[in-house]
Enzyme design. Structure first.
Site, PDB file in Angstrom:
ATOM      1  CG  ASN A  13      -1.796   1.221   1.308  1.00 38.42           C
ATOM      2  OD1 ASN A  13      -1.954   1.954   0.328  1.00 38.42           O
ATOM      3  ND2 ASN A  13      -2.390   1.454   2.468  1.00 38.42           N
ATOM      4  CD1 TRP A  14       3.686   1.225  -2.840  1.00 40.33           C
ATOM      5  CD2 TRP A  14       3.548   2.353  -4.778  1.00 40.33           C
ATOM      6  NE1 TRP A  14       4.476   0.583  -3.758  1.00 40.33           N
ATOM      7  CE2 TRP A  14       4.420   1.252  -4.945  1.00 40.33           C
ATOM      8  CE3 TRP A  14       3.317   3.199  -5.857  1.00 40.33           C
ATOM      9  CZ2 TRP A  14       5.052   0.974  -6.163  1.00 40.33           C
ATOM     10  CZ3 TRP A  14       3.934   2.931  -7.077  1.00 40.33           C
ATOM     11  CH2 TRP A  14       4.797   1.830  -7.215  1.00 40.33           C
ATOM     12  CE  LYS A  15      -0.292   3.375   4.771  1.00 38.03           C
ATOM     13  NZ  LYS A  15      -0.145   3.566   6.228  1.00 38.03           N
ATOM     14  CG  HIS A 106      -5.842   1.868   5.561  1.00 38.50           C
ATOM     15  ND1 HIS A 106      -5.384   2.847   6.399  1.00 38.50           N
ATOM     16  CD2 HIS A 106      -4.796   1.031   5.355  1.00 38.50           C
ATOM     17  CE1 HIS A 106      -4.117   2.626   6.687  1.00 38.50           C
ATOM     18  NE2 HIS A 106      -3.732   1.526   6.065  1.00 38.50           N
ATOM     19  CD  GLU A 108      -3.077   5.771   6.570  1.00 38.42           C
ATOM     20  OE1 GLU A 108      -2.000   5.494   7.115  1.00 38.42           O
ATOM     21  OE2 GLU A 108      -3.242   5.737   5.328  1.00 38.42           O
ATOM     22  CD  GLU A 178      -3.129  -2.047   7.582  1.00 40.11           C
ATOM     23  OE1 GLU A 178      -2.010  -2.031   7.067  1.00 40.11           O
ATOM     24  OE2 GLU A 178      -3.983  -1.176   7.371  1.00 40.11           O
ATOM     25  N   GLY A 184       2.694   2.660  10.579  1.00 37.79           N
ATOM     26  CA  GLY A 184       3.618   3.759  10.352  1.00 37.79           C
ATOM     27  C   GLY A 184       4.367   4.225  11.572  1.00 37.79           C
ATOM     28  CB  SER A 222       5.521  -1.372  11.619  1.00 39.66           C
ATOM     29  OG  SER A 222       5.106  -0.035  11.808  1.00 39.66           O
ATOM     30  N   GLY A 243       3.060  -1.278   4.276  1.00 34.59           N
ATOM     31  CA  GLY A 243       3.056   0.158   4.059  1.00 34.59           C
ATOM     32  C   GLY A 243       4.409   0.666   3.621  1.00 34.59           C
ATOM     33  N   GLY A 244       5.124   1.315   4.538  1.00 36.21           N
ATOM     34  CA  GLY A 244       6.382   1.973   4.208  1.00 36.21           C
ATOM     35  C   GLY A 244       7.408   1.070   3.537  1.00 36.21           C
TER      36      GLY A 244
END
Length: 263
Positions: A13-15, A106, A108, A178, A184, A222, A243-244
């Site tokens: 997930n590049w967001k 998600h 967010e 999640e 993150g 993470s 994610g990251g």
């Protein structure tokens, strides 16, 4: 099929990242890694979720890989079809452009954009009715976990969608757990804690649908190469929503290898 024999999924997930040049370089690097160290499709399902304006570009770049890597939409409209809805992209338009997978729920989207149960249910219903596979995200906050409410919160989020999911549509849903406090932040639930929650999710799914034992349940929060092997070894963790670490081709490839090696 037991939970341990479910083909794992690893989805990046590049967001709201990265810029176009970096995105293209990232895909080129990932394709190269797949060429040099292949990951068989039957060992791991792979996906990338870029920003909406890059969906078809990334889809085209991924088509040059030596195996199928799915392009995943990060969001979908609660409105179906076409019409005067500026800024929206419907499930039907996603499928028309060859996109078959979408993230919904998600944290967010829930927290920053105030997406409540009614909005999420509308999105899920539209996505499933259009033939999309939904990666449905669930998770608790730190406050909820510390209050002993984690399992109840997560299971309620799953029960929330039962009203709009038809019996046969459960086969087109992947659950992504999640914990919000681990997204993150660099913090990760221990493999034991993650497995315990995944087992509870599996038990809850089995009470709702006959497909509960065959549904993939991914862990997110993470995920990185350093913890991927331990997470992949857990029987009810069937992959990762990354994610990251998905913004680094080598890290993402290593995570995918960790889960592929469990098969």
């Amino acid at each position: 099929m037991s939970a341990s024999t479910i083909t794992p999924w690893v989805v990046g997930n590049w967001k709201m990242n990265p810029v176009k040049a970096d995105a293209l370089k990232l895909i080129q690097d990932f394709n190269s890694l797949l060429n040099n160290a292949p990951i068989a499709e039957e060992k791991c399902i792979l996906g990338i979720a870029p920003i909406s304006i890059a969906l078809t570009t990334i889809q085209s770049e991924l088509s040059t890989a030596n195996r199928k890597v799915h392009t995943v939409a990060q969001d979908v409209s609660r409105i179906s079809g076409t019409g005067a809805y500026t800024g929206e992209q419907s499930a039907e338009l996603l499928t028309d452009h060859g996109i078959q997978y979408v993230l919904i729920g998600h944290s967010e989207r829930r927290e920053i954009f105030a997406e409540n149960k009614d909005i999420l249910n509308a999105k899920i219903q539209n996505a499933l009715n259009a033939g999309l596979t939904v990666i449905y995200c669930v998770g608790e906050s730190l406050e909820q976990r510390e209050a002993g409410q984690a399992e109840a919160v997560v299971l309620q989020q799953i029960c929330d969608i039962a009203a709009v999911v038809q019996a046969e549509q459960w086969r087109n849903i992947v659950i992504a757990y999640e914990p919000i406090w681990a997204i993150g932040t660099g913090k990760t639930a221990s493999p034991q804690d993650a497995q315990a929650m995944h087992a509870q999710i599996r038990q809850g799914l089995n009470q709702i649908t006959g497909y509960g034992s065959t549904m993939a349940i991914l862990y997110g929060g993470s995920v990185k190469p350093e913890n991927a092997v331990e997470l992949a070894a857990c029987p009810d963790i069937n992959g990762a929503l990354v994610g990251g670490a998905s913004l680094n081709a080598e890290s993402f490839h290593q995570i995918a290898q960790a889960f592929a090696n469990t098969q």
